[in-house]
Design a protein around this motif. Structure first.
Motif, PDB file in Angstrom:
ATOM      1  N   LEU B 180     -68.724 -14.950  27.021  1.00 10.91           N
ATOM      2  CA  LEU B 180     -67.565 -15.762  27.406  1.00 10.91           C
ATOM      3  C   LEU B 180     -67.802 -17.242  27.089  1.00 10.91           C
ATOM      4  CD1 LEU B 180     -64.766 -15.894  28.676  1.00 10.91           C
ATOM      5  CD2 LEU B 180     -65.813 -15.975  30.933  1.00 10.91           C
ATOM      6  N   ILE B 199     -58.970 -12.057  20.237  1.00 13.17           N
ATOM      7  CA  ILE B 199     -59.199 -12.542  21.602  1.00 13.17           C
ATOM      8  C   ILE B 199     -58.052 -13.461  22.029  1.00 13.17           C
ATOM      9  CG2 ILE B 199     -60.776 -13.838  23.101  1.00 13.17           C
ATOM     10  CD1 ILE B 199     -63.055 -13.069  21.213  1.00 13.17           C
ATOM     11  N   PRO B 200     -57.349 -13.114  23.107  1.00 14.22           N
ATOM     12  CA  PRO B 200     -56.284 -14.005  23.588  1.00 14.22           C
ATOM     13  C   PRO B 200     -56.898 -15.272  24.185  1.00 14.22           C
ATOM     14  CG  PRO B 200     -56.594 -12.177  25.103  1.00 14.22           C
ATOM     15  CD  PRO B 200     -57.527 -11.927  23.956  1.00 14.22           C
ATOM     16  N   PRO B 203     -56.814 -16.453  28.777  1.00 15.15           N
ATOM     17  CA  PRO B 203     -57.861 -16.139  29.761  1.00 15.15           C
ATOM     18  C   PRO B 203     -59.156 -16.899  29.517  1.00 15.15           C
ATOM     19  CG  PRO B 203     -57.253 -14.172  28.497  1.00 15.15           C
ATOM     20  CD  PRO B 203     -56.330 -15.262  28.078  1.00 15.15           C
ATOM     21  N   VAL B 204     -59.426 -17.219  28.254  1.00 12.02           N
ATOM     22  CA  VAL B 204     -60.663 -17.951  27.935  1.00 12.02           C
ATOM     23  C   VAL B 204     -60.576 -19.363  28.509  1.00 12.02           C
ATOM     24  CG1 VAL B 204     -62.144 -18.765  26.059  1.00 12.02           C
ATOM     25  CG2 VAL B 204     -60.879 -16.620  25.797  1.00 12.02           C
TER      26      VAL B 204
END
Lengths: 257, 320
Positions: B180, B199-200, B203-204
């Motif tokens: 992450l 990867i969206p 959320p990161v």
């Protein structure tokens, strides 16, 4: 005229009347294409023909202003980009957008775990992590094995392009969209790229934008030509080379080689 | 983990320093360093300068004040082992909320939007009497006694502060090498490319703010125990800017910059009054900030690093 395919399975890519408008200007208008599974398709056209815009619409970088996009029979017109990627689509960019602060190993690790899952973990990575192994294999395929711990910001232009392709090959894609993969490569690096493309598994569908006609025609079994955002012609490389309309708009009325 | 060693010399302070230096100088510097670390973390790894750290720290501070012992007639006392996790959770949640609000913003827009959140929180605490006791806020907030150790005593309190600072630095150093953590850095470098590997980004980004909330919240608890009070002024524009000044002076590119900046800030804040009027402190810190921005854009940490590199080069040349 679109190529018609007589087979029972769904096309890898099927787009109908796709367009993308910027204000009053249609960068891509009314383009319909069918690409069979495993087909190698080159998209040609002069600068400003709308090739990269078409790619951006296909991947979801840009939302289509008109038309429908189907991949493996599923309508993905409104599907967000990251979900299209999970569905088996990968792309490279004309100008390499990479993670400059990470190493090659870390970048390829993310490319693997972006598709396979696992990027959400928040404990430090272990060297024996599955995805690390896969990342190292990808580096091997892209010819970057000796530079795994090098920071991406310090790579040469050619290495950045290799890394782009390595990222796109993560977790065996179904379809690859390659946007000018040979751009900026030296004459000695180009044949290596062509070899890499030819060595890819035959079940991967590839759509390729390329100005290097040698690479485009060597690696493709069909060609679509765009002009002013519209589809001008489609056919085998031989047909396209002898197509008068293509000569007139794309090659200025003369054979370019 | 190497940079967590930077904190180790602070562990020697109790051997030679009196209580004033222990708590007012080094203790306070480490507390402010932890809160500034939250900002440096976002700046260095997500590429976003946030003005909401005092807010996140304030959320945990107010939670401790409301649910802990205080001398105003507001709140409900709960055992410390409930209050502390609750305060951290609330601060982390505040990070999530701020992250959701600011997730599409970069550069000046991220600064403006986080500043707006900070100022809104300031006015809210000032006007709400039910939970925040308005203008007056809370006073008489006391650190608990745990297993016979009174955390209000200088040495145990300092040891707690140094442990928290060390843990937060280790958390950041370990986290940035996690999947992450790498993804957060990838979003900093090329957000569109992150989407293109499946990867969206939302959320990161929100997780980065949550980690920032966790860190600022940890500092916020220590700060409210240090100050023994909290009010709207603790989350106002002054503290918001102080945290930014600390992070910039220390250097936004590396986590330890936060602690270097905090020590410089506390030394100036404490001893400048010996040379100039109290009212002139902002002028002085402004000049220091200006000098740092012009002379060492990467802050004191960057300056020290380049001196060290030059020194090593000279030593190597002499050996040849």
């Amino acid at each position: 005229m679109p190529i018609s395919h007589d087979h029972k399975t769904a096309n890898a890519l099927e787009i109908q009347g796709v367009g993308r408008r910027f204000g009053g200007f249609w960068a891509v208008k009314d383009v319909s294409l069918s690409v069979r599974p495993g087909e190698r398709r080159a998209v040609l056209g002069p600068n400003g023909a709308g090739k990269t815009t078409l790619f951006n619409v296909l991947t979801g970088d840009l939302v289509a202003s008109a038309g429908t996009i189907r991949m493996d029979g599923a309508d993905v017109t409104q599907t967000p980009m990251h979900k299209r990627i999970k569905g088996g689509l990968r792309r490279t960019y004309q100008h390499a957008h990479l993670f400059d602060g990470l190493t090659i190993r870390e970048t390829l690790f993310l490319a693997v775990s972006g598709v396979a899952g696992g990027w959400q973990r928040f404990l430090p990575l272990k060297p024996n992590d599955d995805a690390i192994g896969k990342a190292e294999n990808l580096a091997g395929m892209a010819g970057l094995s000796s530079d795994l711990d090098r920071e991406v910001a310090n790579l040469s232009h050619g290495q950045r392009r290799q890394l782009e392709i390595g990222m796109a090959l993560a977790e065996t894609p179904k379809m690859l969209l390659l946007d000018e993969p040979a751009a900026g490569l030296s004459p000695s690096e180009r044949p290596r790229l062509a070899e890499l493309l030819l060595s890819l598994p035959k079940d991967i569908t590839i759509v390729l934008i390329e100005h290097d006609m040698d690479i485009a025609l060597r690696t493709s079994d069909s060609v679509s030509v765009l002009h002013n955002g519209r589809l001008l012609a489609e056919g085998s490389p031989e047909n396209i080379m002898s197509n008068e309309a293509v000569h007139n708009v794309y090659m200025g009325g003369a054979h370019g080689h | 983990m190497k940079s967590a060693l930077f904190i180790l010399p602070f562990a020697l302070v109790p051997f030679f320093a009196n209580d004033f230096w222990l708590v007012q100088i080094f203790g306070r510097a480490l507390i402010l360093g932890v809160i500034a670390l939250s900002l440096t973390f976002l700046a260095a790894y997500l590429g976003v300068v946030s003005f909401a750290q005092a807010t996140m720290a304030g959320v945990s501070g107010y939670t401790v004040a409301y649910f802990g012992p205080n001398s105003v007639d507001v709140g409900r006392e709960l055992p410390f082992y409930v209050v502390l996790p609750l305060a951290i959770i609330m601060a982390t949640l505040s990070g999530v909320i701020i992250g959701l609000i600011a997730r599409r913003s970069q550069g000046i827009y991220a600064i403006m939007i986080t500043l707006a959140v900070g100022v809104a929180f300031f006015y809210f605490t000032r006007q709400n009497y039910t939970y925040f006791n308005g203008w007056t806020g809370f006073s008489g907030i006391r650190a608990p006694e745990i297993a016979g150790t009174n955390l209000r005593d200088p040495l145990p309190f300092y040891l707690l502060i140094i442990s928290v600072a060390m843990l937060c630095l280790m958390l950041v150093n370990g986290f940035i090498k996690s999947p992450l953590g790498l993804t957060i850095q990838a979003v900093r470098d090329a957000p569109k490319r992150v989407l293109a590997i499946g990867i969206p980004t939302t959320p990161v980004i929100v997780s980065a703010y949550a980690i920032a909330g966790f860190i600022a919240g940890s500092g916020g608890i220590l700060n409210v125990w240090y100050q023994e009070r909290i009010s709207s002024f603790s989350v106002g524009l002054g503290p918001i800017v102080d945290i930014l000044v600390i992070a910039v002076i220390g250097g936004l590119k590396h986590p330890i910059g936060a602690f270097i900046g905090a020590l410089a800030f506390v030394l100036l804040d404490t001893f400048a009054v010996d040379f100039i009027d109290r009212e002139r402190f902002n002028t002085l810190i402004g000049l220091v900030l200006l000098a740092i921005i012009m002379g060492a854009p990467d802050g004191l940490h960057g300056l020290a690093k380049s001196w060290l590199a030059r020194f090593k080069k000279r030593v190597a040349e002499n050996q040849v």
